[in-house]
Design a protein around this motif. Structure first.
Motif, short mmCIF file in Angstrom:
data_model
loop_
_atom_site.label_atom_id
_atom_site.label_comp_id
_atom_site.label_asym_id
_atom_site.label_seq_id
_atom_site.Cartn_x
_atom_site.Cartn_y
_atom_site.Cartn_z
N ARG A 1 0.82 -1.22 0.00
CA ARG A 1 0.00 0.00 0.00
C ARG A 1 0.85 1.26 0.00
O ARG A 1 0.40 2.32 -0.40
CB ARG A 1 -0.94 0.04 1.21
CG ARG A 1 -0.22 0.27 2.54
CD ARG A 1 -1.17 0.58 3.66
NE ARG A 1 -1.99 -0.55 4.01
CZ ARG A 1 -1.69 -1.46 4.95
NH1 ARG A 1 -0.55 -1.37 5.61
NH2 ARG A 1 -2.50 -2.46 5.22
N TRP A 2 2.12 1.14 0.47
CA TRP A 2 2.93 2.33 0.67
C TRP A 2 3.61 2.74 -0.63
O TRP A 2 4.21 1.92 -1.32
CB TRP A 2 3.96 2.10 1.77
CG TRP A 2 3.31 1.91 3.10
CD1 TRP A 2 3.29 0.77 3.85
CD2 TRP A 2 2.55 2.89 3.83
NE1 TRP A 2 2.59 0.98 5.01
CE2 TRP A 2 2.11 2.27 5.02
CE3 TRP A 2 2.20 4.21 3.60
CZ2 TRP A 2 1.35 2.94 5.96
CZ3 TRP A 2 1.43 4.89 4.54
CH2 TRP A 2 1.02 4.25 5.70
N ALA B 1 -0.09 6.58 1.34
CA ALA B 1 -1.08 5.56 1.04
C ALA B 1 -2.35 6.25 0.55
O ALA B 1 -2.60 7.42 0.86
CB ALA B 1 -1.39 4.69 2.27
N ARG B 2 -3.17 5.52 -0.19
CA ARG B 2 -4.40 6.08 -0.73
C ARG B 2 -5.44 6.27 0.38
O ARG B 2 -5.63 5.39 1.22
CB ARG B 2 -4.99 5.16 -1.79
CG ARG B 2 -4.14 5.01 -3.05
CD ARG B 2 -4.63 3.85 -3.89
NE ARG B 2 -3.93 3.75 -5.16
CZ ARG B 2 -2.80 3.11 -5.35
NH1 ARG B 2 -2.21 2.49 -4.33
NH2 ARG B 2 -2.23 3.05 -6.55
N VAL C 1 -3.89 11.14 -1.31
CA VAL C 1 -3.07 10.20 -0.54
C VAL C 1 -2.68 10.90 0.75
O VAL C 1 -2.70 12.14 0.83
CB VAL C 1 -1.82 9.72 -1.30
CG1 VAL C 1 -2.21 9.00 -2.58
CG2 VAL C 1 -0.88 10.87 -1.61
#
Length: 493
Positions: free
Chosen positions: A314-315, A349-350, A470
């Motif tokens: 995710r990052w 992250a989103r 983000v």
């Protein structure tokens, strides 16, 4: 009213899908963020799980300056002859003749190969399809003014060289920006699926067919086959679809959409998201059924204390791979190093929910860090901590404005907080903003809020571009050590 829940919430646009056996594989655009091209899998088209990112090293994609909405545009995933294939466009590589690239893997989780470049295909949104003789055909939206619209050519997948000159397939129905082509050989026809109308409120899905790639393509009589333009629907900008056949012989499609909020013109903040619809075939043409799949709400909360051996997929970094500036700390947590090399050292992250809260704690004894939510470099809200003071700042275009400071007691480490909150309704029941973004901190048992700020300025309608919000931590100077980052699909942690 048709369902409004996406299969991938947040900044996951331009979905492309394929199936192998009982499992579906879906990829989306990643633009300036690295690693690139996230891959998700599902067995029911409703519940999806992250598997990996396809572009994970500089041998596949060069790091760059993180130019807003540049990078990876609209990739396509297919499975052929025991391999997964991804074809995509790195718009940063177009001036170098390295725009379209082709990578492959035997396992969707990787590793994915180094790229083969498709020379001579200047444009975006490439697709790859194999005919029944096994020849690969690459189709793309041409940016060459001498060869406009949708072009296609047979390609040697090992070298990227054309086997024959490109041919024009179709120019669309006349709407603006015919792009996002996907080519399919189904029964006795070649079908060409397009996105038209631009990826804003006029977005639409159109389709044409031909008995061969050498004959003219004829448009479906019911075009556009999918669009929410001018409809009172919570999901707008629907388009950029991809078809997939299910194991039982029925069909479905994935497409992008946004969920705008607030008053006219409506503001979407988390980016273009991915949705699923059923497909019926009527008189040889696909007809979407938007009610076939029920996507339940998903809890996307997480806490990361960075105690794993590798960062979760995710990052993201902005134009850089996270491994170039982030590393595990010997005493636990994660060191983010602004001095490791030139460029932005932000771990992001989103944001995936309409309302959410995020928090972090980091040690700034040897540096200065910022906890922020951003659309791009000129549209962000954040909290800067230098070890003694927390300062709240909002950036809107050319203006950066401090909205307050708070001194932290010596020896204590504050928890920095951000909340995307539902807006306050106006007297007639509507709301002006899509949301309100609160910046706050908690220290020694006391919470201090710097205020709630209009979410419109962190929307695509204001900032422009193709991405979404983000959030994360950036080292501005020196080194900071991040203890944890928490995200919750609610406004309290």
């Amino acid at each position: 009213m048709t369902p409004t829940e996406p299969i991938l919430a947040g900044f996951y646009p331009d979905p492309s899908i394929c199936r192998v056996g009982e499992t579906y594989y879906l990829i989306t655009s990643s633009f300036e963020y690295l690693p690139g091209i996230p891959i998700h899998t599902s067995t029911d088209l409703v519940e999806w799980h992250f598997v990996a990112n396809a572009l994970t090293r500089t041998g596949q994609i060069a790091e760059h300056g993180g130019y807003p909405s540049a990078g990876i545009f609209a990739p396509t995933i297919r499975h052929h002859a025991g391999r997964f294939w991804i074809i995509g466009t790195d718009v940063n590589g177009i001036p170098l003749g390295q725009g379209h690239f082709l990578i492959h893997a035997t396992d969707a989780a990787g590793p994915w190969s180094d790229p083969v470049y498709i020379s001579g295909a200047m444009g975006i949104d490439p697709d790859i399809a194999w005919d029944r003789e096994g020849t690969a055909h690459v189709t793309w939206c041409s940016l060459n003014p001498d060869e406009p619209s949708i072009l296609s050519a047979p390609v040697d997948t090992e070298t990227g060289a054309f086997i024959a000159p490109p041919r024009q397939l179709w120019q669309g129905t006349g709407l603006s920006f015919p792009e996002g082509p996907h080519l399919y050989q189904i029964d006795d026809w070649w079908y060409l699926l397009l996105a038209e109308g631009g990826t804003e409120r006029g977005h639409a899905v159109t389709i044409a067919r031909s008995p061969s790639l050498d004959d003219p393509f004829d448009a479906a009589p019911s075009n556009p086959i999918l669009s929410h333009r001018s409809l009172p629907h919570e999901v707008q900008n629907t388009g950029h679809a991809d078809l997939v056949e299910l194991p039982d012989g029925t069909w479905a499609a994935v497409h992008l959409g946004v969920r705008p909020r607030g008053q006219t013109p409506g503001f979407h903040v988390n980016g273009r998201e991915s949705f699923v619809v059923g497909i019926d075939w009527v008189d040889g043409w696909p007809v979407p059924d938007e009610t076939r799949f029920t996507v339940p709400p998903t809890d996307r909360s997480f806490t990361d204390r960075f105690d794993a051996t590798a960062l979760h997929g995710r990052w993201l970094g902005v134009g850089r791979f996270p491994e170039t500036f982030a590393r595990p700390a010997p005493e636990g947590g994660l060191v983010i190093d602004a001095e490791s090399r030139p460029g932005r050292a932000m771990l992001a992250a989103r944001a995936t929910d309409a309302v959410w809260a995020a928090s972090t704690r980091f040690d700034a004894a040897t540096g200065v860090g910022r906890f922020l939510v951003r659309i791009d470099d000129t549209h962000w809200y954040g909290l800067t901590y230098d070890g003694s003071t927390v300062e709240a700042t909002i950036a809107i275009g050319p203006i950066e404005h401090s909205v307050g400071q708070w001194s932290v007691s010596p020896g204590s480490v504050p928890t920095l907080l951000m909340r995307a909150k539902a807006p306050r309704p106006l007297p007639h029941g509507a709301t002006s903003e899509p949301d309100l973004v609160e910046l706050a901190l908690e220290s020694e048992g006391t919470e201090h809020s710097f205020g709630e700020f209009d979410g419109r300025y962190l929307s695509t309608e204001v900032a422009g571009g193709f991405t979404g919000r983000v959030f994360g931590v950036q080292a501005l100077s020196g080194r900071i050590r991040v203890d944890e980052i928490r995200y919750a699909a609610e406004t309290s942690l």
